[in-house]
Design a protein around this motif. Structure first.
Motif, mmCIF file in Angstrom:
data_model
loop_
_atom_site.group_PDB
_atom_site.id
_atom_site.type_symbol
_atom_site.label_atom_id
_atom_site.label_comp_id
_atom_site.label_asym_id
_atom_site.label_seq_id
_atom_site.Cartn_x
_atom_site.Cartn_y
_atom_site.Cartn_z
ATOM 1 N N SER A 16 0.698 -1.402 -0.262
ATOM 2 C CA SER A 16 0.191 0.267 0.166
ATOM 3 C C SER A 16 1.119 1.190 -0.496
ATOM 4 O O SER A 16 2.187 1.298 0.934
ATOM 5 C CB SER A 16 -0.996 -0.507 1.011
ATOM 6 N N SER A 17 0.875 2.226 -0.712
ATOM 7 C CA SER A 17 0.983 3.579 -0.735
ATOM 8 C C SER A 17 0.386 4.989 -1.323
ATOM 9 O O SER A 17 -0.393 4.450 -2.614
ATOM 10 C CB SER A 17 2.036 3.299 -1.740
ATOM 11 N N GLU A 50 3.396 -3.412 6.420
ATOM 12 C CA GLU A 50 2.215 -2.604 6.774
ATOM 13 C C GLU A 50 1.889 -2.104 7.470
ATOM 14 O O GLU A 50 1.174 -0.946 7.583
ATOM 15 C CB GLU A 50 1.202 -4.017 6.574
ATOM 16 N N ARG A 54 0.992 2.479 7.175
ATOM 17 C CA ARG A 54 -0.313 2.570 7.508
ATOM 18 C C ARG A 54 -0.212 3.938 8.652
ATOM 19 O O ARG A 54 -1.140 4.709 8.955
ATOM 20 C CB ARG A 54 -0.784 1.365 8.275
#
Length: 81
Positions: A16-17, A50, A54
């Motif tokens: 995720s980015s 992760e 986040r």
């Protein structure tokens, strides 16, 4: 050994980015004007867990927005003179 076995090596979970492909570093804030991450955060992003990513993404809205400033071009040359 089937054809799919070789594909497993190249498959991985998507990281995720917050990147929006507007990569301009603000000269004073030293943050990307697109995603609002610092250079250190951008460089270490793929090595972070992760949970770490986040936590940073939760903090990003408080950092901006930042306006990109141009330092080059005709206007930049004229202002230096």
């Amino acid at each position: 050994m089937g054809k799919d076995r070789g594909r497993e090596v190249w498959q991985r979970e998507k990281v995720s980015s917050p990147c929006v492909n507007v990569c301009v570093i603000h000269p004073e804030a030293r943050l990307c004007t697109g995603c609002l991450r610092s250079l250190d955060e951008i460089a270490g992003w793929s090595r972070m867990s992760e949970e770490e990513r986040r936590a940073i993404m939760a903090e990003l809205p408080s950092r901006g927005p930042l306006k990109a400033t141009r330092r080059g071009g005709r206007r930049g040359r004229l202002s230096r003179g």
